[in-house]
Design a protein around this motif. Structure first.
Motif, short mmCIF file in Angstrom:
data_model
loop_
_atom_site.label_atom_id
_atom_site.label_comp_id
_atom_site.label_asym_id
_atom_site.label_seq_id
_atom_site.Cartn_x
_atom_site.Cartn_y
_atom_site.Cartn_z
N LYS A 53 7.16 -6.33 3.29
CA LYS A 53 5.70 -5.69 2.93
C LYS A 53 4.92 -5.39 4.21
O LYS A 53 4.13 -4.07 4.03
CB LYS A 53 4.85 -6.50 2.61
N ASN A 54 5.06 -5.87 5.72
CA ASN A 54 4.05 -5.16 7.00
C ASN A 54 4.97 -4.01 7.78
O ASN A 54 4.50 -3.34 7.93
CB ASN A 54 4.99 -6.00 7.56
N ASN A 102 6.65 -1.87 5.50
CA ASN A 102 6.09 -0.62 5.01
C ASN A 102 5.06 -0.15 4.98
O ASN A 102 4.79 0.59 4.23
CB ASN A 102 6.69 -1.32 3.01
N ARG A 103 4.22 -0.68 5.79
CA ARG A 103 2.48 -0.02 5.99
C ARG A 103 3.17 1.36 7.21
O ARG A 103 1.39 1.33 7.10
CB ARG A 103 2.15 -1.34 7.05
N LYS A 113 13.82 -3.79 -0.77
CA LYS A 113 14.25 -5.65 -0.71
C LYS A 113 15.42 -5.60 -1.24
O LYS A 113 15.14 -5.60 -2.65
CB LYS A 113 13.36 -6.27 -0.98
N GLU A 140 0.33 -9.35 7.11
CA GLU A 140 0.30 -10.05 6.16
C GLU A 140 1.60 -11.20 6.23
O GLU A 140 2.85 -11.35 6.59
CB GLU A 140 0.09 -9.36 4.24
N GLU A 146 3.89 -14.52 5.13
CA GLU A 146 4.77 -14.42 3.29
C GLU A 146 3.90 -15.69 3.02
O GLU A 146 3.62 -16.30 3.95
CB GLU A 146 6.13 -14.85 4.15
#
Length: 317
Positions: free
Chosen positions: A39-40, A42-43, A51, A230, A232
């Motif tokens: 998630k991080n 991909n920023r 995933k 962010e 998990e």
């Protein structure tokens, strides 16, 4: 876990001649914070990740390498179309995370067969005691495990040499915390240590800015990229680990952790029982005098390391 993009999507993607190769993989560990990492990461404007494709374990016999590569382009068009230009110009790094890749036998050989020998790999490692309990909680919550954590630990100790397959891996709560064993197996296929980055899960959680800068630098993208990381999502455990089990696991993991620290060149004091900087670890008693009988001798700062697993008894008698 079969979460994330399914192997069915790998099979059904239309073939394309303009497919970019995968640049890097997060290869483990399960319950090590890899979901948050995807998630991080991909920023970052120069990275796109998926995933749990599970191509090199579960999906190996059901999809071609070209279909595997096509999955990324299809997902990019759907999820982050603003990165398509970078993809088409070859500026975008493509990666995925499947935490079974470093653990399941044959994955490393398959990865080399498809991606070649010069890709980059990231391995997240977490306190093996906490990782094991977290994995058991996850599998239990999905109703795929019915035994208590204590019984599962005992079951693992009686089957330490069980085959490492997609089907058995999620039940190897103990073995998947033997991190150096996994690293050494992986390095037999990919011997260039410069292409393997070890990330300590507790450290990236505590200081994400520094650790993501390390990751970005390792991958060769702009490491000055700043963002608010962010964490998990953490599940709520319905039970707590028994102290007796915790001490049993500490005895089991201590020699493996000591070997890992020697390999890394640093200790990880954030892990339970690992904050002694100079001690020679000698464990030759059983937990509660009956739970685990083993003789372990780890001579720190010595070229010859003697580790004896004389006897493992998994008994709550």
């Amino acid at each position: 876990s079969t979460e994330g993009q399914s192997t069915a999507s790998i099979r059904n993607v239309t073939k394309s001649s303009s497919l970019k190769d995968v640049d890097f993989l997060i290869i483990g560990a399960q319950k090590g914070g890899t979901m948050a990492a995807v998630k991080n990461m991909n920023r970052h404007p120069d990275i796109f990740m998926l995933k749990e494709l599970h191509y090199f374990d579960l999906g190996w016999h059901s999809g071609s390498p070209e279909q595997y590569r096509a999955t990324f382009k299809e997902a990019l068009q759907r999820e982050q179309p603003h990165k398509l230009l970078a993809y088409q110009s070859g500026q975008l790094l493509i990666g995925e995370k499947t935490p079974e890749y470093i653990y399941v036998d044959e994955c490393a050989v398959r990865i080399k067969q498809v991606l070649g020998s010069n890709k980059k790999f990231i391995f997240f490692i977490r306190d093996p005691i906490q990782r094991a309990f977290s994995a058991w909680n996850m599998i239990t919550s999905k109703h795929r495990e019915t035994e208590s954590f204590e019984d599962c630990v005992d079951r693992n100790l009686l089957n330490l040499n069980e085959m490492r397959s997609y089907g058995t891996a999620e039940y190897h709560y103990v073995q998947r915390g033997f991190y150096l064993d996994q690293i050494e197996r992986f390095l037999k296929v990919f011997p260039n240590k410069e292409n393997l980055l070890i990330v300590v899960s507790e450290r990236i959680q505590k200081d994400p800015a520094t650790e993501y800068q390390r990751i970005f630098k390792f991958l060769g993208v702009n490491s000055d990229f700043k963002f608010e990381a962010e964490d998990e999502h953490k599940g709520v455990y319905k039970t707590t680990m028994k102290e007796r089990t915790k001490q049993k696991l500490l005895k089991i993991f201590t020699p493996h952790n000591e070997r890992l620290f020697q390999f890394l060149g640093y200790r990880i004091p954030e892990w339970y029982g690992c904050n002694d900087d100079n001690a020679t670890v000698v464990v030759d008693e059983a937990v509660d005098n009956k739970e685990v009988e083993r003789v372990v001798k780890v001579e720190k700062n010595s070229k010859s390391e003697s580790i004896h697993h004389d006897k493992i008894l998994a008994s709550d008698g």
